[in-house]
Design a protein around this motif. Structure first.
Motif, PDB file in Angstrom:
ATOM      1  N   MET A 271       0.842  -1.135  -0.067  1.00  0.00           N
ATOM      2  CA  MET A 271      -0.038  -0.155  -0.021  1.00  0.00           C
ATOM      3  C   MET A 271       0.931   1.215   0.035  1.00  0.00           C
ATOM      4  SD  MET A 271      -3.599   1.362   1.473  1.00  0.00           S
ATOM      5  CE  MET A 271      -3.925  -0.278   1.392  1.00  0.00           C
ATOM      6  N   MET A 272       0.509   2.486  -0.660  1.00  0.00           N
ATOM      7  CA  MET A 272       1.360   3.307  -1.073  1.00  0.00           C
ATOM      8  C   MET A 272       1.195   4.486   0.518  1.00  0.00           C
ATOM      9  SD  MET A 272      -0.882   5.977  -3.495  1.00  0.00           S
ATOM     10  CE  MET A 272      -0.478   4.763  -5.139  1.00  0.00           C
ATOM     11  N   ILE A 273       1.908   5.338   0.433  1.00  0.00           N
ATOM     12  CA  ILE A 273       1.903   6.429   1.496  1.00  0.00           C
ATOM     13  C   ILE A 273       0.613   7.254   1.300  1.00  0.00           C
ATOM     14  CG2 ILE A 273       3.019   8.477   2.573  1.00  0.00           C
ATOM     15  CD1 ILE A 273       5.801   6.900   1.777  1.00  0.00           C
ATOM     16  N   GLY A 274       0.034   7.333   2.354  1.00  0.00           N
ATOM     17  CA  GLY A 274      -1.345   8.256   2.404  1.00  0.00           C
ATOM     18  C   GLY A 274      -0.894   9.642   2.507  1.00  0.00           C
ATOM     19  N   LEU A 275      -1.831  10.704   2.002  1.00  0.00           N
ATOM     20  CA  LEU A 275      -1.601  12.043   1.957  1.00  0.00           C
ATOM     21  C   LEU A 275      -2.830  12.771   2.681  1.00  0.00           C
ATOM     22  CD1 LEU A 275      -0.389  12.673  -1.731  1.00  0.00           C
ATOM     23  CD2 LEU A 275       0.989  12.288   0.438  1.00  0.00           C
ATOM     24  N   LEU A 276      -2.644  13.574   3.398  1.00  0.00           N
ATOM     25  CA  LEU A 276      -3.456  14.385   4.184  1.00  0.00           C
ATOM     26  C   LEU A 276      -3.182  15.913   3.965  1.00  0.00           C
ATOM     27  CD1 LEU A 276      -5.983  14.952   5.871  1.00  0.00           C
ATOM     28  CD2 LEU A 276      -4.317  14.344   8.046  1.00  0.00           C
ATOM     29  N   VAL A 277      -3.822  16.727   3.373  1.00  0.00           N
ATOM     30  CA  VAL A 277      -3.796  18.197   3.244  1.00  0.00           C
ATOM     31  C   VAL A 277      -4.668  18.906   4.172  1.00  0.00           C
ATOM     32  CG1 VAL A 277      -3.968  20.162   1.731  1.00  0.00           C
ATOM     33  CG2 VAL A 277      -3.307  17.801   0.975  1.00  0.00           C
ATOM     34  N   THR A 278      -4.189  19.624   4.987  1.00  0.00           N
ATOM     35  CA  THR A 278      -5.055  20.555   6.041  1.00  0.00           C
ATOM     36  C   THR A 278      -4.248  21.961   6.081  1.00  0.00           C
ATOM     37  OG1 THR A 278      -6.071  20.621   8.164  1.00  0.00           O
ATOM     38  CG2 THR A 278      -3.561  20.011   8.048  1.00  0.00           C
ATOM     39  N   GLY A 279      -5.204  23.084   6.323  1.00  0.00           N
ATOM     40  CA  GLY A 279      -5.059  24.286   6.535  1.00  0.00           C
ATOM     41  C   GLY A 279      -6.259  25.004   6.890  1.00  0.00           C
ATOM     42  N   HIS A 280      -5.939  26.521   6.881  1.00  0.00           N
ATOM     43  CA  HIS A 280      -6.923  27.430   7.389  1.00  0.00           C
ATOM     44  C   HIS A 280      -8.107  27.608   6.277  1.00  0.00           C
ATOM     45  CE1 HIS A 280      -3.532  28.470  10.018  1.00  0.00           C
ATOM     46  NE2 HIS A 280      -4.368  28.887  10.791  1.00  0.00           N
ATOM     47  N   ALA A 281      -9.207  27.897   6.560  1.00  0.00           N
ATOM     48  CA  ALA A 281     -10.444  28.106   5.612  1.00  0.00           C
ATOM     49  C   ALA A 281     -10.331  26.835   4.552  1.00  0.00           C
ATOM     50  CB  ALA A 281     -10.316  29.169   4.818  1.00  0.00           C
ATOM     51  N   ASN A 282     -10.563  26.962   3.407  1.00  0.00           N
ATOM     52  CA  ASN A 282     -10.570  26.108   2.341  1.00  0.00           C
ATOM     53  C   ASN A 282      -9.252  25.582   1.810  1.00  0.00           C
ATOM     54  OD1 ASN A 282     -13.636  27.704   2.055  1.00  0.00           O
ATOM     55  ND2 ASN A 282     -13.690  25.492   2.348  1.00  0.00           N
ATOM     56  N   PHE A 283      -8.146  25.842   2.514  1.00  0.00           N
ATOM     57  CA  PHE A 283      -7.062  25.468   1.827  1.00  0.00           C
ATOM     58  C   PHE A 283      -6.869  23.954   1.387  1.00  0.00           C
ATOM     59  CE2 PHE A 283      -2.551  24.182   2.120  1.00  0.00           C
ATOM     60  CZ  PHE A 283      -1.931  24.995   1.552  1.00  0.00           C
ATOM     61  N   GLY A 284      -7.288  22.949   2.321  1.00  0.00           N
ATOM     62  CA  GLY A 284      -7.270  21.619   1.959  1.00  0.00           C
ATOM     63  C   GLY A 284      -7.974  21.257   0.593  1.00  0.00           C
ATOM     64  N   SER A 285      -9.379  21.746   0.690  1.00  0.00           N
ATOM     65  CA  SER A 285     -10.313  21.358  -0.412  1.00  0.00           C
ATOM     66  C   SER A 285      -9.902  22.165  -1.482  1.00  0.00           C
ATOM     67  CB  SER A 285     -11.769  21.571  -0.183  1.00  0.00           C
ATOM     68  OG  SER A 285     -11.822  22.964   0.336  1.00  0.00           O
ATOM     69  N   GLY A 286      -9.143  23.356  -1.439  1.00  0.00           N
ATOM     70  CA  GLY A 286      -8.882  24.256  -2.715  1.00  0.00           C
ATOM     71  C   GLY A 286      -7.647  23.473  -3.460  1.00  0.00           C
ATOM     72  N   LEU A 287      -6.689  23.186  -2.537  1.00  0.00           N
ATOM     73  CA  LEU A 287      -5.428  22.556  -3.036  1.00  0.00           C
ATOM     74  C   LEU A 287      -5.817  21.155  -3.764  1.00  0.00           C
ATOM     75  CD1 LEU A 287      -2.349  23.244  -3.209  1.00  0.00           C
ATOM     76  CD2 LEU A 287      -2.097  22.327  -1.129  1.00  0.00           C
ATOM     77  N   THR A 288      -6.637  20.493  -3.199  1.00  0.00           N
ATOM     78  CA  THR A 288      -7.132  19.219  -3.610  1.00  0.00           C
ATOM     79  C   THR A 288      -7.771  19.207  -4.899  1.00  0.00           C
ATOM     80  OG1 THR A 288      -7.382  18.245  -1.506  1.00  0.00           O
ATOM     81  CG2 THR A 288      -8.708  17.043  -2.977  1.00  0.00           C
ATOM     82  N   SER A 289      -8.578  20.465  -5.090  1.00  0.00           N
ATOM     83  CA  SER A 289      -9.539  20.550  -6.301  1.00  0.00           C
ATOM     84  C   SER A 289      -8.342  20.697  -7.377  1.00  0.00           C
ATOM     85  CB  SER A 289     -10.296  21.715  -6.296  1.00  0.00           C
ATOM     86  OG  SER A 289     -10.965  22.099  -7.415  1.00  0.00           O
ATOM     87  N   SER A 290      -7.377  21.484  -7.289  1.00  0.00           N
ATOM     88  CA  SER A 290      -6.405  22.046  -8.286  1.00  0.00           C
ATOM     89  C   SER A 290      -5.425  20.698  -8.483  1.00  0.00           C
ATOM     90  CB  SER A 290      -5.249  22.974  -7.610  1.00  0.00           C
ATOM     91  OG  SER A 290      -6.146  24.202  -7.457  1.00  0.00           O
ATOM     92  N   LEU A 291      -5.255  19.862  -7.394  1.00  0.00           N
ATOM     93  CA  LEU A 291      -4.169  18.880  -7.599  1.00  0.00           C
ATOM     94  C   LEU A 291      -5.108  17.591  -8.334  1.00  0.00           C
ATOM     95  CD1 LEU A 291      -1.810  17.064  -6.857  1.00  0.00           C
ATOM     96  CD2 LEU A 291      -2.962  16.269  -4.860  1.00  0.00           C
ATOM     97  N   ASN A 292      -6.400  17.369  -7.979  1.00  0.00           N
ATOM     98  CA  ASN A 292      -7.138  16.520  -8.991  1.00  0.00           C
ATOM     99  C   ASN A 292      -7.258  17.047 -10.459  1.00  0.00           C
ATOM    100  OD1 ASN A 292      -7.399  14.968  -6.689  1.00  0.00           O
ATOM    101  ND2 ASN A 292      -9.500  15.678  -6.196  1.00  0.00           N
TER     102      ASN A 292
END
Length: 143
Positions: A1-22
Motif C-alpha cells: 500500500m502506498m503512503i497516504g496524503l492528508l492536506v489541512t489548513g486554514h479555511a478551504n486550503f485543503g479542499s482548494g489545493l485538492t481541487s487543483s491537484l485533482n
C-alpha cells in the motif's frame, strides 16, 4: 500500500489545493483533506484530522501537508499524528509540491524519502519571473 496524503489548513486550503491537484494529476487514492473552517473549534479540527488519519491507517505511512508553520492546523496535525509513529507533518504546502508527491508516491514507499522530496520540490518551485530585454542585432547580410 502506498503512503497516504492528508492536506489541512486554514479555511478551504485543503479542499482548494485538492481541487487543483485533482485537475492536474487526477483523482487521488489514499488521500484526505481537512479544512479548518471559521465555525470549527479546536476540538472539531482535532476530531476531523483524527478521522482522516484513521481512514489512512492501512497506508505505509502518512505525509501531512499544512499551510502555515505553527498554525493551528499544523500544530493539531502534529499533536494527533506524531504519537502514531508513521506520520510526518510539513508546513508551507504548495501546488507544485503536491503534484510532484502525488506522482512520486507511486514508486517511493519510504515516508522519509517522500517527505524530503516534498520539501525539496516545494522550495525549488518557488521562482520569480525575470524579463530579459534582448538587444536586436543586425545581420551581416543587411536584412
Amino acid at each position: 500500500m502506498m503512503i497516504g496524503l492528508l492536506v489541512t489548513g486554514h479555511a478551504n486550503f485543503g479542499s482548494g489545493l485538492t481541487s487543483s491537484l485533482n485537475l492536474i494529476a487526477g483523482e487521488q487514492e489514499h488521500y484526505k483533506y481537512v479544512d479548518f473552517l471559521p465555525e470549527y473549534s479546536l476540538e472539531d479540527l482535532s476530531r476531523e484530522i483524527t478521522k482522516a488519519l484513521d481512514e489512512l491507517k492501512d497506508c505505509e505511512g502518512v505525509l501531512v501537508f499544512s499551510d502555515l508553520p505553527g498554525g493551528t492546523p499544523f500544530k493539531t496535525a502534529v499533536e494527533v499524528g506524531f504519537p502514531r509513529g508513521n506520520v510526518n507533518v510539513i508546513a508551507g504546502a504548495n501546488l507544485p509540491m503536491m503534484v510532484e508527491i502525488a506522482m512520486s508516491r507511486k514508486f517511493i514507499d519510504d515516508l522519509e524519502m517522500l517527505t524530503q522530496a516534498a520539501l525539496d520540490t516545494g522550495k525549488e518551485q518557488i521562482v520569480r519571473y525575470e524579463f530579459k530585454k534582448v538587444e536586436q542585432q543586425e545581420s551581416e547580410d543587411g536584412i
